[in-house]
Design an enzyme around this catalytic site. Structure first.
Site, PDB file in Angstrom:
ATOM      1  N   ARG A 202       2.604 -10.479  10.538  1.00 38.16           N
ATOM      2  CA  ARG A 202       3.907  -9.826  10.740  1.00 38.16           C
ATOM      3  C   ARG A 202       5.034 -10.750  10.290  1.00 38.16           C
ATOM      4  NH1 ARG A 202       2.204  -5.654   9.917  1.00 38.16           N
ATOM      5  NH2 ARG A 202       0.330  -6.859   9.542  1.00 38.16           N
TER       6      ARG A 202
ATOM      7  N   ASP B 139      -3.976   7.079   4.998  1.00 45.12           N
ATOM      8  CA  ASP B 139      -3.488   5.715   5.230  1.00 45.12           C
ATOM      9  C   ASP B 139      -4.113   5.164   6.520  1.00 45.12           C
ATOM     10  OD1 ASP B 139      -2.077   3.399   4.887  1.00 45.12           O
ATOM     11  OD2 ASP B 139      -0.136   4.224   5.513  1.00 45.12           O
ATOM     12  N   GLU B 140      -4.178   3.841   6.623  1.00 43.34           N
ATOM     13  CA  GLU B 140      -4.699   3.161   7.824  1.00 43.34           C
ATOM     14  C   GLU B 140      -6.078   3.703   8.212  1.00 43.34           C
ATOM     15  OE1 GLU B 140      -3.184   0.654   8.772  1.00 43.34           O
ATOM     16  OE2 GLU B 140      -1.027   0.876   8.493  1.00 43.34           O
TER      17      GLU B 140
ATOM     18  N   GLN C  93      -7.566  -5.348   9.844  1.00 45.44           N
ATOM     19  CA  GLN C  93      -6.504  -4.908  10.749  1.00 45.44           C
ATOM     20  C   GLN C  93      -6.960  -3.749  11.641  1.00 45.44           C
ATOM     21  OE1 GLN C  93      -2.295  -5.053   9.227  1.00 45.44           O
ATOM     22  NE2 GLN C  93      -3.307  -5.129   7.238  1.00 45.44           N
TER      23      GLN C  93
ATOM     24  N   LYS D 272       0.824  -1.214   0.000  1.00 46.95           N
ATOM     25  CA  LYS D 272       0.000   0.000   0.000  1.00 46.95           C
ATOM     26  C   LYS D 272       0.860   1.268   0.000  1.00 46.95           C
ATOM     27  CE  LYS D 272      -0.788   0.013   5.022  1.00 46.95           C
ATOM     28  NZ  LYS D 272      -0.062   1.240   5.355  1.00 46.95           N
ATOM     29  N   THR D 273       2.013   1.237   0.694  1.00 52.96           N
ATOM     30  CA  THR D 273       2.878   2.421   0.710  1.00 52.96           C
ATOM     31  C   THR D 273       3.401   2.716  -0.689  1.00 52.96           C
ATOM     32  OG1 THR D 273       3.532   1.926   2.981  1.00 52.96           O
ATOM     33  CG2 THR D 273       4.899   3.480   1.771  1.00 52.96           C
TER      34      THR D 273
END
Length: 741
Positions: free
Chosen positions: A602, A218-219, A249, A33-34
């Site tokens: 993770r 974002d997020e 998430q 996504k970044t």
């Protein structure tokens, strides 16, 4: 402009090229996504001709903002002018310019958690509330929750039902009054006051709507109501709002995050396009399959399925131990062995757990195994005494209305100004409706202050002189002047203790931080420096260059990745916690399951899940059942254990059935029984190897003499007079006393 598209997969390209109108990018864990966000910024500038200063990109951590800024500058050149910052930093920048329009001075102070607790302690005292009933932390949590929902003190009071609610409302009102008189904001206020500014001043809102024609968040799954309204107000004119997030998430409900913001995005922004990023670039397929299977048990989610071209990879290890000590011992030894045999860095390992309290045993074992580690979520650098002292000097210089900062350092280092004098100054300030520093300037007028007036004058003269220095000294030089002239460094050097040496090292680090700020701040001054350091989160302090194992809660691990991840405490009652299991609210358990999903994803190459058959809860030993999240992972994904032959799972189920546990089946349709601590029985020994008068040894308290043994229904209660630790009462099964010959 193909350079911004050539390394992207098809959904990523579509997300970059869709620039007009509302867009929801559902980005699964590790889906790049970044990369999409940074390429989208560059595409807007180079391909669409959008001015950089018309683009706003919001992230949740300074670390993420810094990484995005660096990537964008590599693509379109340094000093691009794109606004890339966190929510809180963005709001602080806006308020620095316009907060005077809603009754504050632009040199306001930002209070951290400790500052807020000090204010609340004062509030509790002034309102004569019982401090045993009304705790600072608890009241502040209620206030924070209210602010997240944009509920002000008056609204809180109107909605109060019980006497407890009314007392909280009074505390909320006084807390805000004190902050206002100190020209201070807490973290939540940064958002609340920005929304208030936008709603009350159409001119300011129109300015920023015009400035930020293209907005990216974002997020987005972690946004609360205040953040949602902030974004919506800014985006209302041009509607070029792009949000990136993963509802799977969303794990910050306890901080006010509202998962409905992302689930209802299409309804809020009509005509929104939805793009799913499902290819994972981080993990192997076995890890992703486990994550997919666990999260599929949630109902409140948008369907997506992570996949990877990294191959199946190693199966997931599940290990179950007799005690939590055995669990910690295994993880420490396993990391030591793997790091040595594979010659891989310790930084490629992470141990994740549900609560901070679980870290203690891992720290003990890591020290014993000589494994370097960092505990994320320990004492924040900026919360250390010496750092807060020096920052309080800077705050007092910058904002004379900050009573909290001024009172903290009026006698630091010691100037002979006692608490009685401080109290008289504070009383005079309240009577005259002036700040504490203004009252200190008029010390000679204060009744009963006597000879202390000259000492107070010495302090205020010093502050006034430092204030004048800000015209020609940078932050670093000003800080060094304060440290030297006040005698702060001299006092610590005179102590000649390891603790004092550590404090001096921290002070040197603060000076380095100030120097770095001046190099990168573009001429920014003292207010901007204080703002920057006040908005640093725990994860922003993680040093990527340090070779050590990270120990952290699952919440703190969000946004990170490691080759090898250990998730400890995988038992019902530990993770998920018994409160979420027994709450009667299915959304609580779904939040825990999302947290498990975050933990699993993770891991890049290896994932190890561990559990304990017994665990100490409030000083008593309980049998524990393997976490339902482990049972939701298909058997074929679990590595077979050489000793048991089946990853210790089949035996686990037999144990549960033999002990009468309902719902041992992995079927998600099976109704799980309500979890209560009393469902688990303390493991009682058949007999004890020692009796009254015997000498025994305890792993923590050392040697002692047994004074009495009382046989209870659940366990033996043993009283021991330890040679060094004194008399202690404990349950025998928990104490594990060793009889000395």
């Amino acid at each position: 402009m193909n350079q911004y598209l050539e390394h992207l997969n098809e959904p990523q390209k579509e997300a970059v090229e869709h620039t007009e109108g509302p867009l929801l990018i559902l980005a699964g864990a590790g889906s790049g996504k970044t990369r999409v966000l940074t390429n989208r910024v560059a595409y807007l500038i180079d391909a669409c001709g959008v001015a950089p200063w018309n683009i706003m990109a919001i992230t949740f951590t300074n670390k993420a903002a810094g990484e995005m800024q660096e990537r964008v500058e590599k693509m379109v050149g340094s000093g691009s002018g794109v606004w890339i910052a966190t929510f809180h930093s963005s709001c602080a920048r806006i308020l620095r310019r316009y907060i005077d329009r809603i009754g504050y001075e632009t040199n306001f102070t930002i209070y951290d958690t400790d500052d807020s607790r000090q204010v609340m302690k004062t509030v509790i005292s002034r309102l004569n509330l019982n401090p045993k009933v009304y705790k600072e932390r608890g009241i502040l949590a209620r206030i924070s929750a209210a602010k997240n929902e944009l509920i002000d003190p008056e609204m809180f009071r109107r909605e109060a039902v019980t006497s407890d609610d009314c007392n909280i409302a009074d505390a909320y009102r006084m807390y805000q009054q004190i902050l206002k008189s100190n020209n201070a904001l807490d973290f939540d206020d940064l958002l609340v006051k920005t929304v208030e500014l936008f709603q009350s001043d159409p001119e300011v809102l129109a300015y920023y709507q015009e400035k930020f024609r293209y907005i990216m968040i974002d997020e987005y799954q972690d946004t609360n109501t205040a953040q949602f309204l902030f974004v919506k107000l800014l985006a209302d004119r041009y509607r070029n709002i792009c949000v990136v997030g993963d509802d799977d998430q969303s794990i910050y409900k306890f901080r006010g995050a509202n998962i409905r913001n992302i689930l209802d995005f299409e309804e809020t922004f009509g005509g929104a396009k939805v793009i799913r990023l499902e290819q994972n670039y981080r993990s192997t397929q076995n890890i992703l399959n486990a994550a997919n299977d666990v999260i599929s048990n949630n109902s409140a989610r948008k369907e997506k399925h992570l996949w990877s071209d990294h191959g199946a990879g190693a199966k997931i290890r599940f290990r179950r131990f007799d005690t939590a000590y055995d669990e910690a011992d295994f993880i420490a030894r396993d990391i030591a062995e793997r790091a040595a045999s594979r010659k891989c860095p310790y930084s490629s390992f992470a141990v994740l757990y549900r609560t901070n309290a679980q870290s203690r045993m891992f720290e003990e074992k890591f020290v014993r195994e000589n494994i370097p580690y960092k505990l994320v979520g320990g004492v924040n650098f900026y919360a250390r005494k010496e750092i807060k002292d020096l920052l309080s000097y800077l705050k007092t210089i910058d904002n004379g209305m900050d009573d909290l900062a001024c009172q903290r350092i009026i006698n630091v280092p010691k100037r002979g100004i006692g608490q009685t004098t401080v109290g008289r100054i504070a009383s005079f300030a309240a009577q005259q409706s002036v700040s504490f520093f203004e009252a200190a300037l008029r010390a000679e007028e204060i009744p009963g202050i006597g000879r202390s007036a000259s000492k107070v004058a010495g302090f205020t003269n010093q502050i006034e002189r430092y204030r004048a220095m800000t015209d020609y000294l940078g932050v670093r030089e000003l800080l060094e002047t304060i440290i030297t002239e006040t005698g702060y460094r001299t006092d610590l050097e005179a102590e000649k203790t390891p603790e004092a040496d550590a404090r001096l090292e921290n002070i040197d680090e603060l000076i380095s931080k100030a120097a770095d700020f001046e190099e990168t701040g573009g001429g920014a001054g003292l207010s901007e420096f204080l703002q920057q350091v006040s908005l640093v989160a725990d994860i922003d302090t993680v040093d990527d260059t340090t070779d050590c194992v990270l120990l952290m809660t699952l919440h703190a691990a969000k946004g990170l990745e490691f080759d090898s991840v250990y998730m400890a405490g995988m038992e019902d009652g530990t993770f998920p916690g018994y409160l979420s299991i027994n709450s009667g609210d299915p959304t609580e358990l779904e939040e825990e399951r999302r947290l498990c999903y975050v933990g699993i994803t993770r891991a890049k190459k290896e994932l190890t899940l561990t559990a304990s058959r017994t665990r100490v809860v409030r000083g008593e030993l309980y049998n524990m059942r393997t976490s339902r999240f482990v049972r939701e992972i298909p058997d074929e994904l679990i590595e077979m254990d050489q000793e048991t032959g089946y990853g210790m799972r089949r035996d686990d189920r037999k144990e549960e059935q033999a002990q009468g546990y309902a719902g041992a089946s992995r079927s998600v349709k099976t109704k799980m029984p309500a979890f209560r601590p009393r469902d688990f029985k303390v493991v009682k020994a058949d007999h004890l190897d020692y009796t009254t008068g015997d000498r025994v040894r305890h792993v923590k308290f050392g040697e002692g003499t047994v004074q009495s043994i009382v046989e209870g229904g659940r366990d033996y209660e043993v009283t021991v007079n330890f040679d060094k630790a004194g008399v202690r009462k404990m349950f025998a099964s928990f104490a594990k006393l060793e009889k000395l010959s």
